[in-house]
Design a protein around this motif. Structure first.
Motif, PDB file in Angstrom:
ATOM      1  N   ILE A  55       0.798  -1.067  -0.279  1.00 61.74           N
ATOM      2  CA  ILE A  55       0.096  -0.213  -0.035  1.00 61.74           C
ATOM      3  C   ILE A  55       0.746   0.752   0.138  1.00 61.74           C
ATOM      4  N   ARG A  56       1.976   1.311   0.454  1.00 57.87           N
ATOM      5  CA  ARG A  56       3.114   2.366   0.785  1.00 57.87           C
ATOM      6  C   ARG A  56       3.341   2.767  -0.540  1.00 57.87           C
ATOM      7  N   ARG A  57       3.685   1.556  -0.929  1.00 61.10           N
ATOM      8  CA  ARG A  57       4.684   2.265  -2.542  1.00 61.10           C
ATOM      9  C   ARG A  57       3.719   2.085  -3.153  1.00 61.10           C
ATOM     10  N   PHE A  58       3.029   1.477  -4.108  1.00 63.47           N
ATOM     11  CA  PHE A  58       1.845   1.707  -4.517  1.00 63.47           C
ATOM     12  C   PHE A  58       1.115   2.932  -4.217  1.00 63.47           C
ATOM     13  N   THR A  59       1.051   3.776  -2.989  1.00 66.54           N
ATOM     14  CA  THR A  59       0.569   5.198  -3.132  1.00 66.54           C
ATOM     15  C   THR A  59       1.204   6.007  -3.200  1.00 66.54           C
ATOM     16  N   ALA A  60       2.748   5.960  -3.886  1.00 66.47           N
ATOM     17  CA  ALA A  60       3.376   6.925  -3.229  1.00 66.47           C
ATOM     18  C   ALA A  60       3.349   7.627  -4.256  1.00 66.47           C
ATOM     19  N   GLY A  61       3.208   9.268  -4.162  1.00 65.78           N
ATOM     20  CA  GLY A  61       3.772   9.900  -4.260  1.00 65.78           C
ATOM     21  C   GLY A  61       2.180  10.394  -5.750  1.00 65.78           C
ATOM     22  N   VAL A  62       1.057   9.758  -5.176  1.00 66.92           N
ATOM     23  CA  VAL A  62      -0.349   9.801  -5.838  1.00 66.92           C
ATOM     24  C   VAL A  62      -1.191  11.364  -5.742  1.00 66.92           C
ATOM     25  N   LYS A  63      -1.034  11.549  -6.920  1.00 62.69           N
ATOM     26  CA  LYS A  63      -1.628  13.002  -6.878  1.00 62.69           C
ATOM     27  C   LYS A  63      -2.778  13.115  -6.945  1.00 62.69           C
ATOM     28  N   MET A  64      -4.172  14.069  -7.011  1.00 64.16           N
ATOM     29  CA  MET A  64      -5.061  14.606  -7.451  1.00 64.16           C
ATOM     30  C   MET A  64      -5.147  15.000  -8.279  1.00 64.16           C
ATOM     31  N   ILE A  65      -5.669  15.257  -9.173  1.00 60.56           N
ATOM     32  CA  ILE A  65      -5.256  15.859 -11.219  1.00 60.56           C
ATOM     33  C   ILE A  65      -6.562  16.834 -11.377  1.00 60.56           C
ATOM     34  N   GLU A  66      -6.867  17.652 -11.493  1.00 55.66           N
ATOM     35  CA  GLU A  66      -7.724  18.383 -12.545  1.00 55.66           C
ATOM     36  C   GLU A  66      -7.010  19.283 -14.050  1.00 55.66           C
ATOM     37  N   VAL A  67      -7.703  18.934 -14.697  1.00 59.36           N
ATOM     38  CA  VAL A  67      -7.966  19.682 -16.340  1.00 59.36           C
ATOM     39  C   VAL A  67      -8.046  20.902 -16.784  1.00 59.36           C
ATOM     40  N   ASP A  68      -7.117  21.925 -16.771  1.00 57.07           N
ATOM     41  CA  ASP A  68      -7.733  23.619 -16.830  1.00 57.07           C
ATOM     42  C   ASP A  68      -8.571  23.599 -17.258  1.00 57.07           C
ATOM     43  N   GLY A  69      -9.093  24.660 -17.275  1.00 57.84           N
ATOM     44  CA  GLY A  69      -9.685  25.208 -18.773  1.00 57.84           C
ATOM     45  C   GLY A  69      -9.618  25.255 -19.966  1.00 57.84           C
ATOM     46  N   ASN A  70      -8.474  25.442 -20.222  1.00 61.87           N
ATOM     47  CA  ASN A  70      -7.626  24.930 -21.297  1.00 61.87           C
ATOM     48  C   ASN A  70      -7.245  23.736 -21.970  1.00 61.87           C
ATOM     49  N   GLY A  71      -7.845  23.314 -21.064  1.00 59.35           N
ATOM     50  CA  GLY A  71      -7.460  21.555 -21.131  1.00 59.35           C
ATOM     51  C   GLY A  71      -6.154  21.167 -21.211  1.00 59.35           C
TER      52      GLY A  71
END
Length: 156
Positions: A76-92
């Motif tokens: 679990i620790r290694r699998f989730t290392a560096g995981v980030k939530m990301i959004e696409v901005d208004g310009n794609g």
């Protein structure tokens, strides 16, 4: 279930922003509102972009692991290392965080490759090498992975 299609070339700028190719953006449109998760690949030197709905399905499986087993906690620790939530901005555009950018060794030229329900983000030269390396034994791999499927039972 999501079935993304296509391989796309694009560029990433010095700030780590990449513009989604329009054909891929069109496929991801229904998922833009919920956002995405970006993580390191387990097996390759690339990144994996999960639509949030797909990430949630995967996390349900991970959450079933018994955390009183050291191997499970380590995974679990290694699998989730560096995981980030990301959004696409208004310009794609997507912003790739610096730690993930460095992990994948991204240069200016990228390949975004659909992998059924996720998108792999590759440095173009590394992607071409990975495809080239896999060419030699792909027929054997295809038979091993898919050869046991009985199409008739799948249709029933």
């Amino acid at each position: 279930m999501i079935n993304l299609i296509g391989t796309y070339e694009c560029k990433i700028d010095a700030k780590g922003r990449l513009l989604l190719p329009s054909a891929l953006k069109k496929q991801l449109l229904p998922m833009l509102e919920k956002g995405f998760v970006l993580k390191r690949s387990v097996f390759q030197e690339c990144l994996e972009l999960y639509p949030m709905s797909e990430w949630e399905v995967l996390m349900k499986r991970v959450n079933k692991l018994n955390r009183f087993k050291k191997k499970n906690n380590d995974f679990i620790r290694r699998f989730t290392a560096g995981v980030k939530m990301i959004e696409v901005d208004g310009n794609g555009r997507l912003l790739v965080p610096k730690d993930l950018y460095a992990f994948a060794g991204l240069q200016k030229e990228l390949v975004l490759s659909s992998a059924i329900n996720i998108v792999e983000i590759w440095d173009k030269s590394k992607y071409e090498s990975a495809i080239e390396d896999a060419t030699d034994d792909f027929a054997e791999l295809a038979e091993e992975v898919m050869g046991d499927l009985d199409e008739q039972s799948e249709l029933s």
